[in-house]
Scaffold this active site. Structure first.
Site, PDB file in Angstrom:
ATOM      1  N   LYS A  27      22.476   0.280 -13.037  1.00  0.00           N
ATOM      2  CA  LYS A  27      22.041   1.246 -11.758  1.00  0.00           C
ATOM      3  C   LYS A  27      23.263   1.442 -10.803  1.00  0.00           C
ATOM      4  O   LYS A  27      24.188   0.137 -10.817  1.00  0.00           O
ATOM      5  CB  LYS A  27      20.968   0.373 -11.001  1.00  0.00           C
ATOM      6  CG  LYS A  27      19.546   0.552 -11.837  1.00  0.00           C
ATOM      7  CD  LYS A  27      18.632  -0.352 -10.948  1.00  0.00           C
ATOM      8  CE  LYS A  27      17.348  -0.470 -11.904  1.00  0.00           C
ATOM      9  NZ  LYS A  27      16.667   0.920 -11.555  1.00  0.00           N
ATOM     10  N   ARG A  60       8.737  -0.456 -19.419  1.00  0.00           N
ATOM     11  CA  ARG A  60       7.843  -0.014 -20.559  1.00  0.00           C
ATOM     12  C   ARG A  60       8.030  -0.517 -21.957  1.00  0.00           C
ATOM     13  O   ARG A  60       6.988  -0.997 -22.324  1.00  0.00           O
ATOM     14  CB  ARG A  60       7.908   1.229 -20.584  1.00  0.00           C
ATOM     15  CG  ARG A  60       9.165   1.850 -20.982  1.00  0.00           C
ATOM     16  CD  ARG A  60       9.547   3.469 -21.023  1.00  0.00           C
ATOM     17  NE  ARG A  60       9.920   3.668 -19.548  1.00  0.00           N
ATOM     18  CZ  ARG A  60      10.121   4.807 -18.749  1.00  0.00           C
ATOM     19  NH1 ARG A  60       9.798   6.083 -19.714  1.00  0.00           N
ATOM     20  NH2 ARG A  60      10.264   4.943 -17.887  1.00  0.00           N
TER      21      ARG A  60
HETATM   22  N1  BES Z   1      12.521  -0.906 -11.874  1.00  0.00           N
HETATM   23  C1  BES Z   1      12.923   0.375 -11.967  1.00  0.00           C
HETATM   24  C2  BES Z   1      11.947   1.281 -11.157  1.00  0.00           C
HETATM   25  C3  BES Z   1      12.084   1.147  -9.769  1.00  0.00           C
HETATM   26  C4  BES Z   1      12.972   1.800  -9.088  1.00  0.00           C
HETATM   27  C5  BES Z   1      11.261   0.314  -9.156  1.00  0.00           C
HETATM   28  C6  BES Z   1      12.859   1.681  -7.847  1.00  0.00           C
HETATM   29  C7  BES Z   1      11.303  -0.012  -7.900  1.00  0.00           C
HETATM   30  C8  BES Z   1      12.047   0.928  -6.953  1.00  0.00           C
HETATM   31  C9  BES Z   1      12.499   0.788 -13.376  1.00  0.00           C
HETATM   32  O1  BES Z   1      12.929  -0.151 -14.462  1.00  0.00           O
HETATM   33  C10 BES Z   1      13.649   2.005 -13.783  1.00  0.00           C
HETATM   34  O2  BES Z   1      14.727   1.587 -13.639  1.00  0.00           O
HETATM   35  N2  BES Z   1      12.969   3.239 -14.038  1.00  0.00           N
HETATM   36  C11 BES Z   1      14.046   4.220 -14.272  1.00  0.00           C
HETATM   37  C12 BES Z   1      13.397   4.836 -15.608  1.00  0.00           C
HETATM   38  C13 BES Z   1      14.410   6.101 -15.977  1.00  0.00           C
HETATM   39  C14 BES Z   1      15.609   5.296 -16.473  1.00  0.00           C
HETATM   40  C15 BES Z   1      13.693   6.632 -17.191  1.00  0.00           C
HETATM   41  C16 BES Z   1      13.977   5.115 -12.815  1.00  0.00           C
HETATM   42  O3  BES Z   1      12.909   5.352 -12.472  1.00  0.00           O
HETATM   43  O4  BES Z   1      14.957   5.621 -12.632  1.00  0.00           O
HETATM   44 MN    MN Z   2      15.125  -0.245 -14.840  1.00  0.00          MN
END
Ligand code: BES
Ligand code: MN
Ligand code: ZN
Length: 486
Positions: free
Chosen positions: A264, A338
């Protein structure tokens, strides 16, 4: 903090009296005459009826301290308002040395409902995020030890419920608030053990070896980039005895989500210490269920791990077999929630759960869709989703239904395996839900709460300071009660 019910005639002893005042400027009828005069004078002088405005009368007189909380329009009064009124009143005591308070609760929406909500609100006001300030006075809560709920009828049970639920929400907040170095999977498991012991819950923690033997390789694929061992926490409550579980609750337990190899950006990444809010919620909900003792069997599963880009980490394109037997191509290691949830959902079903509700900070996309005020609600069949929505909203969570149809299920097919964990940005929250759906067996009723928009607030809200909010705990507790044998 202890709660008790008192009759209006016995409400006089408290250090502080908290009184709601609606736009009709009528002090509660049961308020003693001296305090009544104070409330009416304050209302007249300062327009105290505007919403959540707090006016305090600190008299040297025998009436003592009176806190008047603006309650807004009487026609708008509901349980959420009752929560906020109590919370505003209790918050006004933070800088005082009050040890006891009496709250007048307006019972026109049904006394039990109003009282439960007020007790929840009082608890919410007694939570602070500054747990790691070195000066004790900066992390200390007010010395309030007893809150008397002034009511006419029998509200003992309503107090008991508000107390259990309020404490559980605060517990979920406290766990989510902890930094990732102080809330590793091992520490979550330790906390869960201590809570289970206190609550009389059955606990089992599945370690890496046990998870391997169960075939939970989708979950384990997330853990392999970290030095912290995965811990899959399982809590069981058997209030009706017998076989199976009337409700399974599965919580995403990523104690830190760096994104893994698909790392990230730095900005805001610290919030990912709270990517275990789902796990904290199911654990906290179980403590409330154990306290309320409904005649229902509930299992909670919280697969916990870090998601880090270590030398052993999953690489984009790697393929794993989940506990259900379905194979997954990991296109994006940041879509890890997931991966852990599907194995948790399969585990809950193998244990005999006929209904499964999962809770997860799953996708940024749900926050794009709904903002920060509603959690996304998915599932099947529709009748079950409707029921979860009704029960959850009634309990005080804000849920909004999202679609989930076969077109989305088709879009998460992998070229080389059964499923891909990442299939483009459009409808990202729905595709994540479709992925979870693949682990739901025929006949299981399933709901998924995506709390990625609601788990955290960047600003103070009426009944909670900024920081972790603890969404979904109340829904889970209310669902357990809903499926209890009466
Ligand atoms: N934990 C994150 C989602 C999230 C984002 C929670 C902001 C709280 C605040 C999750 O694991 C994630 O990174 N999701 C990705 C999925 C994508 C890579 C398909 C996302 O939402 O960008
Ligand atoms: Mn994630
Ligand atoms: Zn995540």
């Amino acid at each position: 903090m202890k709660f008790r019910a008192v009759r209006p005639a016995d409400a006089a002893q408290a250090d502080v009296t908290i009184v709601p005042l609606f736009d009709d400027r009528q002090a509660p009828k049961s308020l003693a005459r001296g305090k009544r005069a104070i409330v009416e004078r304050l209302a007249g002088e300062r327009g105290a009826a505007s919403l959540y405005n707090v006016f305090t009368h600190v008299g040297g007189d025998k009436e003592g301290r009176v806190v008047v909380v603006g309650a807004g329009k009487r026609a708008e009064y509901d349980a959420e308002r009752a929560r906020n009124i109590a919370s505003a009143g209790i918050k006004s005591l933070w800088k005082t040395d009050a040890k006891t308070a009496a709250i007048y609760v307006d019972g026109t929406i049904g006394e039990a409902r109003a009282v439960q909500a007020a007790v929840e609100g009082a608890h919410f006001a007694m939570w602070r995020p500054e747990a790691h300030r070195s000066k004790p006075e900066e992390r200390r809560l007010p010395p309030l030890s007893t809150v008397s709920i002034v009511a006419e009828g029998n509200v003992r049970d309503a107090i008991r419920r508000g107390d259990a639920v309020g404490q559980a929400v605060n517990l979920a907040r406290r766990m989510a608030n902890e930094p990732a170095n102080k809330m590793t999977p091992t520490i979550v498991a330790q906390e869960a053990r201590a809570l289970a012991k206190e609550a009389g819950l059955d606990i089992e923690v599945l370690d890496r070896k046990k998870c391997e033997s169960l075939g939970m390789f989708s979950y384990l694929s997330v853990a392999q980039g970290s030095h912290e061992p995965p811990q899959c926490i399982v809590l069981r409550y058997r209030g009706r005895g017998g076989k199976g579980f009337d409700l399974g609750m599965v919580g995403k337990g990523i104690t830190f989500d760096s994104g893994g190899i698909s790392i990230k950006p730095a900005e805001g990444m610290h919030h990912m210490k709270a990517d275990m809010t789902g796990a904290a919620s199911v654990i906290a909900a179980m403590t409330a269920i154990a306290a309320l003792k409904p005649k229902v069997n509930v299992i909670a599963v919280a697969p916990c791990t870090e998601n880090l880009p270590g030398g052993g980490a999953t690489k984009p394109g790697d393929v794993f077999t989940s506990m259900s037997g379905k194979t997954v191509e990991v296109i994006n290691t940041d879509a890890e929630g997931r991966l852990v949830l599907v194995d948790g959902i399969t585990y809950a079903q193998r244990e005999g759960a006929t209904r499964v509700v999962d809770v997860a900070t799953l996708t940024g996309a749900i926050a794009v869709a709904l903002g920060n005020h509603f959690s996304g609600l998915f599932g099947k069949p529709d009748s079950f989703v409707d029921e979860v929505r009704r029960v959850g909203v009634e309990a005080g969570d804000r849920l909004w239904p999202m679609p989930l149809t076969d077109e989305y299920r088709d879009e998460i097919k992998s070229d080389i395996a059964d499923l891909t964990n990442s299939a483009g940005r459009e409808g990202g929250a729905i595709k994540a839900a479709a992925f979870l759906d693949a682990a739901v067996e025929d006949g299981t009723e399933w709901a998924h709460l995506d709390i990625a928009g609601t788990f955290w607030s960047d600003r103070d809200r009426s009944h909670s300071p900024k920081g972790p909010q603890g969404p979904s705990v109340r829904t889970l507790v209310a669902l357990a009660e809903r499926y209890a044998r009466t």
